[in-house]
Design a protein around this motif. Sequence first.
Motif, PDB file in Angstrom:
ATOM      1  N   LEU D 202      -5.716   1.462  -1.211  1.00  0.00           N
ATOM      2  CA  LEU D 202      -5.625   2.427  -0.639  1.00  0.00           C
ATOM      3  C   LEU D 202      -5.842   3.652  -1.684  1.00  0.00           C
ATOM      4  O   LEU D 202      -6.368   4.623  -1.591  1.00  0.00           O
ATOM      5  CB  LEU D 202      -4.742   2.769   0.520  1.00  0.00           C
ATOM      6  N   GLN D 203      -4.809   3.594  -2.595  1.00  0.00           N
ATOM      7  CA  GLN D 203      -4.546   4.630  -3.543  1.00  0.00           C
ATOM      8  C   GLN D 203      -5.874   4.728  -4.329  1.00  0.00           C
ATOM      9  O   GLN D 203      -6.596   5.803  -4.608  1.00  0.00           O
ATOM     10  CB  GLN D 203      -3.652   4.069  -4.717  1.00  0.00           C
ATOM     11  N   GLU D 204      -6.609   3.618  -4.580  1.00  0.00           N
ATOM     12  CA  GLU D 204      -7.916   3.651  -5.155  1.00  0.00           C
ATOM     13  C   GLU D 204      -8.855   4.632  -4.696  1.00  0.00           C
ATOM     14  O   GLU D 204      -9.622   5.132  -4.820  1.00  0.00           O
ATOM     15  CB  GLU D 204      -8.114   2.268  -5.793  1.00  0.00           C
ATOM     16  N   LYS D 205      -9.093   4.037  -3.131  1.00  0.00           N
ATOM     17  CA  LYS D 205      -9.817   4.645  -2.244  1.00  0.00           C
ATOM     18  C   LYS D 205      -9.865   6.004  -2.208  1.00  0.00           C
ATOM     19  O   LYS D 205     -10.749   6.657  -2.110  1.00  0.00           O
ATOM     20  CB  LYS D 205     -10.057   3.857  -1.064  1.00  0.00           C
ATOM     21  N   TYR D 206      -8.756   6.546  -1.834  1.00  0.00           N
ATOM     22  CA  TYR D 206      -8.463   7.741  -1.510  1.00  0.00           C
ATOM     23  C   TYR D 206      -7.947   8.702  -2.863  1.00  0.00           C
ATOM     24  O   TYR D 206      -7.635   9.702  -2.824  1.00  0.00           O
ATOM     25  CB  TYR D 206      -7.600   8.140  -0.366  1.00  0.00           C
ATOM     26  N   ASN D 207      -8.077   7.913  -4.101  1.00  0.00           N
ATOM     27  CA  ASN D 207      -7.592   8.793  -5.154  1.00  0.00           C
ATOM     28  C   ASN D 207      -6.387   9.324  -5.054  1.00  0.00           C
ATOM     29  O   ASN D 207      -6.178  10.621  -5.225  1.00  0.00           O
ATOM     30  CB  ASN D 207      -8.788   9.684  -5.542  1.00  0.00           C
ATOM     31  N   SER D 208      -5.285   9.024  -4.413  1.00  0.00           N
ATOM     32  CA  SER D 208      -4.067   9.569  -4.128  1.00  0.00           C
ATOM     33  C   SER D 208      -2.890   9.387  -5.247  1.00  0.00           C
ATOM     34  O   SER D 208      -3.041   8.396  -6.170  1.00  0.00           O
ATOM     35  CB  SER D 208      -3.455   9.292  -2.794  1.00  0.00           C
ATOM     36  N   THR D 209      -2.122  10.309  -5.043  1.00  0.00           N
ATOM     37  CA  THR D 209      -0.862  10.162  -6.247  1.00  0.00           C
ATOM     38  C   THR D 209       0.240   9.535  -5.374  1.00  0.00           C
ATOM     39  O   THR D 209       0.505   9.646  -4.322  1.00  0.00           O
ATOM     40  CB  THR D 209      -0.376  11.504  -6.588  1.00  0.00           C
TER      41      THR D 209
END
Lengths: 316, 284, 318, 325
Positions: D202-209
């Motif tokens: 998910l972090q990769e998909k949404y580029n979240s921190t």
Amino acid sequence: MLKYILNRLFHSVIVMFVISFIVFFIMFKAGDPVQLLLPPDATQQDVIEMRHALGIDQSFIKQYEAFLKNVAKGNLGNSFVYGQPALNVVFERLPATLELSVLAMIFSILFGIPLGIIASIKPKAWYSKVIMFLSLSGISVPIFWTGMILVLVFSVLLGWLPSSGRGEVYLFTSAFTWDGIKHLIMPVLTLSFFQLALILRLTRTGMMEVMMQDYIKLATAKGVPRRVVVYYHALKNSLIPLVTVIGIQFGQLVAFTIVTETIFAWPGTGKLIIDSIQNLDRPIVVAYLLIISFIFVAINFVVDVLYTFIDPRVRV
Amino acid sequence: MQFFKNELVVEFFEDKLAVGGLVIFIFLCVLALFPSLFSYQNPYDLTQLFLQNSFQPPNHTFWLGTDEQGRDIFSAMVYGLRISLYVGLASTILSVTIGYTLGLISGYYGGWVDTIIMRIADIQLSFPAILIALIIMALWGEGIGKVVIAITIVNWVYYARTARGVVLSEKEKDYAQSAKALGMSNFGIIFSEILPNTTAPIIVIATVRIANAIILEATLSFLGLGVPITEPSLGSLIANGYQVLFSGYWWDSVFPGVLLMVLVVSINLIGDRMRDIMNPRLKR
Amino acid sequence: MALLEVKNLKTYFFTRSGVIKSVDGTSFSIEKGEILGIVGESGAGKSITGFSILGLIDPPGKIVEGEINFDGRDLVKLSQDELQKIRGNEISIIFQDPQTSLNPVISIGKQLMETILYHRKGVSKKEAYNSCVEILKTVGLPAAEKRMKSYPHQLSGGMKQRVVIAMALLNNPKLLIADEPTTALDVTIQAQILYLMKKLSKDFHSALILITHDIAVVSQLCDKIAVMYAGRIVEYGSKEDVIFNPLHPYTKGLIECLPKLNDDKKRLYQIPGIMPSLLGLPEGCYFKDRCEFADEQCDVYPPRQEIDKRIVFCHKVK
Amino acid sequence: MSQSEVKLLEVKDVEKIFNVNISTFKKKDLHALNKVSFDIYKGTTLSLVGESGCGKTTVGKVILGLYQATEGSVIFRDKDIAKLGPSQRDNVQKDIQMIFQDPYSSLNPRKKIKTILEQPLKIHTKMTKEERKEAILSLCDDVGIDYSYLERYPHQFSGGQRQRIAIARAMMLKPELILADEPISALDVSIQAQILNLMMDLQEKYNSTMLFITHDISVVKHISDYIAVMYLGEIVEYASKKELFANPQHPYTKMLFSTVPDIHTPLATESVLKTGEIQSPIDLPIGCFFQNRCLYKDKNCELEHPDLTDLGENHLARCPRIGSF
């Protein structure tokens, strides 16, 4: 430790003070006793004089101030009805009431706790179910009803026990003479049924909750005999919350003597307060309420202090 | 029929005594709701009373006998039951509403709101309950509405304390924290998130306290400080009969007493079972 | 002869929703001085296995079948009174949560001393007291005399667990059962407790059964390992075999899915799905729905296979 | 890995002091956080590591607004949110979401999954009912939740499934910063890997921190870009993951690393018994907070509280004696 006790003492004094205010305020609002005290043909002048004599023609604040001053001197005024100092009237009857309450409490604890333990060990056994059903009736039957039925059966039908009065008194109590004991049996039983059932049930739930704890399982796992697990490890834990309940319930017992004393014509404070409420005998009612509250607050204080001794977790 | 599949409901019905209590309670409620269907006469319609019927022991016409005015005891009991139940339920609904709300607010906000509400509760608990009710009734005079209010004043404390205790632990749970983190209003968190999770203990106490309220009302009426004799509850019927109990007319007070007992026992049986199945500390 | 031999143990719970076969035919054994690890997820039946050995199963649970041979006696057949003499004396147990394991209203000293006094007749209170102080020092509790007078709430979690371990070792038991003894503790404390348990079980010549969900802990401590899944042992053998050459797909998955200290950020191996509920176990192998090797052969529960002193339940292992 | 040099969140000298009752009538200050400072860069994962009671969760709660900092600032999009509650943060709050530790208590037991997932949208967006439904369904696909789950209640799910639901709720508003407080420590081993993988996907998909809070060193190694080690309410060491694992400096970090159980390393040795226990955050010592557990302490450690110093390459440690042992 001392600091804690002083802290609690201070708290108790504040509570007593607030209570005194509320009690006085209620009685101030309660209505004019003069109408009841004077004969119907009294003149307006009589009324004014009487009101002045009783000190109830002044403003609320003035009256309360005077009241507090008198309380400090240990004087709660004279009873409108008896004409004697209210405190004396109440204190005269207090031993009879306390006698009933204390005996009922002792009886309830003596039977309630062991029966509660028995019912908790094997909750599904037949005797546990019998105990629980009886205790359920205990908390379901109003005190006055219990008293009535006892009188009906043991006095009216069987004629074994006297239905009213206090019997022979020896040293403040009637518990030392045979006649006194005969008079005591029914009122004490009546008063203790509900308490006994309540203590029994609380003991049972407490024990059952404690018995589920890990430390009980570990005590068993390290080879402590079953009876020691139950009567030492588990009981010691479940008795702690019971102390609070017993403290509070003692106050309730004292209050419930109002009902018992009415039924058995017991010459205690309960009967006195019912009469005084109906006569609007303000000083007596105030004195009674203050004394009862004082007993209640004092017990709560003692329980709080006791707690620090029996529960290592609150020990300071 | 989702209701009957609910685990708690299934568990409730496993206990025969509790089911018995429920059946009796429902039956008594039906009696109280439609008293005229079950009673021989309307005991308050003076045209139906005949003095020649006074103090009849139980017989074919008057199953449970009559009182000094020739009133059928059974009919009087059915009407009395109605009043006892009304007082019990009404005062419980009122005190739950007040106590629950105050407890939720007190527990959630803490601080001085909490201090004030809980101090009031503490001081009230410094008086025995019956004494408070007694004083209130003595000041106001008798009346059904007044009894309801007096009992409410006595009982709200118990709900407030319980609700506060549960809220204190619920508000620290992650679901409440997460609602707070989302920026939900305090009002929303209290009533939409926390409240649904605090109902179990309140329901349990409410059941027990209905029984208690009924007893309290009966006691007050017995002492002559409860409902007026013109609209007698079971308690006042007993008090009324008590005056002639020792003259041999035992049925006047014994039968209403038995009914009162059955009523309270049935409610307590239900309450007991609910307490057992809802007590998280007895669950593994 | 083995010190403890569990044969085909079945412990079932008869609940409202049905019979939960928490332990369903497990067999294992442990020699004197050996350390056996039982690993599995929550609900796999590992703790119930431990409790069954000591007869600590409460209703609605019951041991329905099997033998637990300990030192020449079958514990299943013993009465509670006879078991009481063995508990805490010949077999001791350590629970998961030190916060709830000790009685809050009884002093540490009393709780320790009673363990001796109920088992060894003729020991004076003075002697018992001295042994307790001695053992508290052995488990590394500073100020032992002072601690004897303390109550549990005055101790930290790690200290409490030391007290529980001391209590378990007091009577020099032949077998020690530790049920997740470090799960509730921090890593640094966990390391201390694990080290202590390994060392003390050696010093006291006690055999140790370590029940845990943490395969890394088991691998650091144990000689033999039993892997449990849904109430049954699926693989059982020496530590070297089970950890470094796992045969059963579940064991393989468990080891593979651990994040490793020496690799970089990339996807972890994962076992798909979840352990089936013990009330709705599938026909055949319980692991088949999560197993990449499963085929129609797995619709029958796999038989016991013994491969080089190792026991595996899997059709796909030859 | 999309590392960047853009600061998303800046935590500066944050202090949090609780006034706790230590007995019935005595109150004392508990220093949960002592001048904690760190930055989180956009698209990266920073892990806060430490034992229970080290203040790592408190940091998370201050950033989320559940606690207000006593001192210091937390800058997010040029706004200081350190002393603001969640409802005072206007449009900032929806970009910070949290995944809680215990999936058993983080979902309201009386609400359907659908309602739980809808709640963030209702509070923070003006979506219509249809749009909300759309958003929920699309996230269900991302997180691996079956559509049929939506009509059920939390108690019908296992821990792993609940944590998926909790993650879905946190991702609902597509937040820029995700706080994950021990998101896998309550789960079974075979489920932990599933959830970790999901979070990384998910972090990769949404580029979240992400701020990842945990006590589990092996997980940290797997998921983070930067690591801050905390002890008694302060950061004792900070470095990039590679640097920290290759070259741990602070005695506490070394101790932590040596005690992590791993199938390839043997059990710790006798010396582990000397490492003692964490101290109470009430009445902190004057000198180094770690002094009573430190194997290398000298007299100076009792007298002076050490500062966090740069050892080069953005590797910080709080110990003046590094290099001398």
